[in-house]
Design an enzyme around this catalytic site. Structure first.
Site, PDB file in Angstrom:
ATOM      1  N   SER A 243      69.180  72.410  31.421  1.00 46.41           N
ATOM      2  CA  SER A 243      69.468  73.390  31.938  1.00 46.41           C
ATOM      3  C   SER A 243      69.506  74.698  31.479  1.00 46.41           C
ATOM      4  O   SER A 243      68.797  74.403  29.914  1.00 46.41           O
ATOM      5  CB  SER A 243      71.416  73.211  31.740  1.00 46.41           C
ATOM      6  OG  SER A 243      71.481  72.993  29.805  1.00 46.41           O
ATOM      7  N   ASP A 244      70.760  75.766  31.582  1.00 48.33           N
ATOM      8  CA  ASP A 244      70.149  76.748  31.031  1.00 48.33           C
ATOM      9  C   ASP A 244      71.409  76.519  29.662  1.00 48.33           C
ATOM     10  O   ASP A 244      72.189  76.116  29.583  1.00 48.33           O
ATOM     11  CB  ASP A 244      70.740  78.562  31.637  1.00 48.33           C
ATOM     12  CG  ASP A 244      70.723  79.780  31.082  1.00 48.33           C
ATOM     13  OD1 ASP A 244      70.039  79.878  29.881  1.00 48.33           O
ATOM     14  OD2 ASP A 244      70.508  80.020  31.355  1.00 48.33           O
TER      15      ASP A 244
END
Ligand code: BGC
Length: 676
Positions: A243-244
């Site tokens: 994920s960012d």
């Protein structure tokens, strides 16, 4: 299950056996993990690490930003080479150089003891207002793909994982945590996907970072269709999705991310708290098989990056070497774009000048604090002024008064600060800061021999002064060697060869995303109403004259191209069309030219861009030298994505091959027919 295994026992386990096939090792290790340990592997800790499983000798996988150099800590305790911004590297139009960059930066990652680099960022330049334009490559999917593949190959040749980001349609910073990019399937397929797809299929990217934003209403980190169906099932992605940073704080649920195929939540726990994972698991919201697939993806990359191997058996790391600094300078030199050079004001002649005025707010600034996650801490950074001083030492006097000088070099542009070229927000203006415009205008009156050097990572408006200024060099943010690179170009130590990887519009309103508030910046949603007409696809098709077109960049020498020859005039089925064209350096300087090949469809059942880039070659030629460049085209280069049929198709008929110096400077063209 959870009792410690001694080191000698560990070494005897199959997954530690390096002669065993990768998938066997992955399966073996997976089988030894408890459910709890699998949960544990799915979320990070301390910003840049996965959690260790000591029992099985699984060390933390370490990952660091970023696209222009390795940053281990926020204080600069660990220094590293500061390479030019991504947009500058892209402006080299030189895939080999991108590969060398990938190798070098991966060596720096290895040297700090990490296994993964959070780069490259390859989001498309949809608007010149995006705060991260400098961190991304280009507006064109073909150039994007060629460069992305080279960088990823370079990085991973060192057994360091590339993390290709941000998947997908993270094309602005405004509302980046919440906005939904409303985009058509055709635009995804033709514009936004190609570089990600090629990074997976042609370079076997080991990791992909999901974007903060939503895509058509669903967050990137829980987008089952984009992650599971497209990325994994259709494209065959074998690595893991991360994920960012904190992107999952906003996603719907734990299971939506797991089921979508998101392996690793970073930088710490939110949706992947073991208790939440356990609850969702017990409630039957995801299966162990799905979780296993996610975990296996991470284990695979742990093996590939050598996390279980003896360090001495891995490719050697190195950092802050002279070699890397020379490479940083080379990228800067090749990436700078000479936009204008009236009356051949450039190159400057060392023997004829006595005084140079160096003015402007960016003459003596350092840019390594890249404006967010691309911050670097290099051992030094040579500013433009320092570079010029060094170059002129003992020969030319540097002063600050244009009226007294033979020539004036004005350094302006932007900085890595909020509202300019920085992460987290978009630019707050397309115009240059007004005081810079005033200074340029005032200077012209005092001394018309003015060279404007733009230190900026995105296009800015030049309309107010461009006609009165004879020379403009787009120098971007050129990394730690930028001052040396700029002075080498200004004094003709080498001829500029950078080409714009994106269109510079005259007015922001000419730009395709800037039709209305709906198309930019949007609110909860931003509508990509321009569809596939991004960048020059828009400007050229709608016949809007840009300030400087895509692919533009001058040289100190002249190139002529002739003899455009096709291997056949009619193409059938999967046949390959070979195209040759001769390039000659007809000027007096050695230099490099980027030969650009565009394809134009004459007639189509759907609207198509006037032209699309489908090939380019950078060639270095001495004066008088000539070379034949070769391109190959097949039906995939002629095809478009049909939304009606849900697939790429190619239609029979005539196509033009255009060869030129920019999307607007077509030098040669010829026609062939595709017979189907
Ligand atoms: C950025 C990513 C970056 C990450 C870690 C995020 O805010 O969007 O590009 O890699 O932070 O610093």
């Amino acid at each position: 299950m959870s009792e410690e295994i001694s080191k000698s026992e560990l070494l005897k386990l199959p997954f530690m056996n390096i002669s065993l096939a990768l998938e066997k090792r992955v399966e073996d290790l997976l089988e030894r993990l408890t459910l709890k340990e699998k949960f544990k592997l799915c979320a990070g800790r301390r910003m840049w690490y996965t959690k260790p499983i000591k029992r099985l000798g699984i060390k933390p996988l370490a990952m660091h930003d970023g696209p222009h150099g390795v940053r281990v800590d926020e204080q600069g305790k660990t220094q590293s080479t500061y390479f030019p911004s991504t947009i500058c590297r892209a402006a080299t139009w030189n895939p080999e150089l991108s590969e060398k960059f990938g190798i070098a930066i991966a060596q720096e990652v290895r040297d700090v003891g990490a296994q993964m680099l959070l780069a490259p960022g390859i989001n498309i330049h949809r608007t010149p207002m995006c705060g991260r334009t400098f961190e991304y490559q280009t507006e064109d999917p073909y150039l994007n793909k060629k460069l992305a593949v080279s960088v990823v190959r370079g990085i991973q040749s060192q057994r360091i994982a590339a993390c290709v980001k941000h998947f997908i349609c993270n094309n602005q910073e405004t509302n980046r945590f919440t906005v939904s990019s409303e985009v058509s399937e055709r635009a995804l397929q033709e514009i936004y996907f190609p570089a990600f797809k090629a990074a997976v299929q042609e370079a076997d990217a080991w990791s992909i970072m999901s974007s903060y934003n939503k895509i058509n209403g669903i967050y990137g980190s829980e987008h089952h269709h984009l992650l599971r169906d497209v990325l994994m099932n259709k494209w065959g992605f074998k690595g893991f999705v991360v994920s960012d940073w904190s992107a999952m704080n906003r996603t719907t649920s734990t299971e939506s991310c797991i089921n979508a195929g998101l392996t690793l939540e970073m930088p710490t726990l939110n949706k992947y708290f073991p208790s939440k994972m356990k609850k969702a698991f017990d409630e039957g919201k995801f299966t162990e098989e799905t979780l296993n697939d996610n975990v296996k993806r991470l284990l695979r990359i742990m093996f590939l990056t050598g996390l279980f191997d003896e360090e001495s058996t891995l490719p050697q790391g190195s950092r802050n070497t002279r070699e890397h600094q020379i490479l940083a300078r080379k990228i800067a030199e090749e990436g700078m774009v000479l936009l204008k050079n009236e009356g051949d004001l450039l190159p400057l002649n060392m023997d004829k000048l006595r005084k140079i005025a160096v003015i402007g707010p960016n003459a003596n600034i350092q840019t390594f604090l890249g404006g967010g996650s691309s911050t670097n801490f290099p051992p030094y950074e040579i500013t433009p002024l320092e570079g010029l001083k060094q170059k002129c030492k003992g020969k030319i006097k540097i002063i600050d008064s244009p009226a007294m000088a033979d020539v004036t070099v004005f350094f302006g542009g932007l900085r890595h600060i909020k509202g300019m070229d920085a992460e987290g927000d978009d630019k707050n203006a397309f115009a240059l800061p007004p005081e810079q415009v005033e200074l340029i205008k005032k200077t012209i009156k005092e001394n018309s021999n003015i060279i404007v050097v733009m230190i900026a990572g995105s296009p800015v408006s030049m309309i107010e002064w461009i006609n009165e200024v004879p020379a403009v060099l787009q120098a971007w943010y050129g990394g730690m060697e930028t001052g040396n690179a700029i002075s080498a170009i200004l004094f003709g130590e080498l001829s500029p060869s950078g080409k714009l990887p994106l269109t510079f519009p005259k007015y922001l309103s000419d730009s395709p995303a800037h039709v209305s508030e709906r198309t930019y910046p949007g609110d909860e949603k931003v509508f990509y109403d321009e569809g596939i007409f991004v960048g020059y696809r828009h400007f050229d098709t709608k016949n809007i004259e840009p300030l400087f077109p895509f692919g533009h960049g001058l040289s100190y020498t002249n190139f002529t191209c002739e003899n455009l020859i096709l291997s056949k005039e009619k193409l059938t089925g999967d046949e390959i069309l070979t195209i040759t064209v001769d390039i000659m350096n007809s000027g007096e300087y050695p230099g490099s030219e980027v030969v650009q090949l565009y394809i134009q469809d004459f007639e189509s059942s759907v609207e198509r861009p006037l032209k699309e880039l489908k090939g380019f070659k950078k060639v270095y030629l001495k004066p008088g030298e000539r070379v034949t460049t070769t391109f190959e085209i097949d039906k995939s280069d002629l095809s478009f994505y049909s939304e009606n049929l849900g697939k790429w198709i190619v239609e029979e008929g005539n196509f033009n091959i255009l060869v030129g110096d920019s999307s607007r400077d077509i030098r040669l063209q010829t026609t062939f027919e595709y017979l189907g």
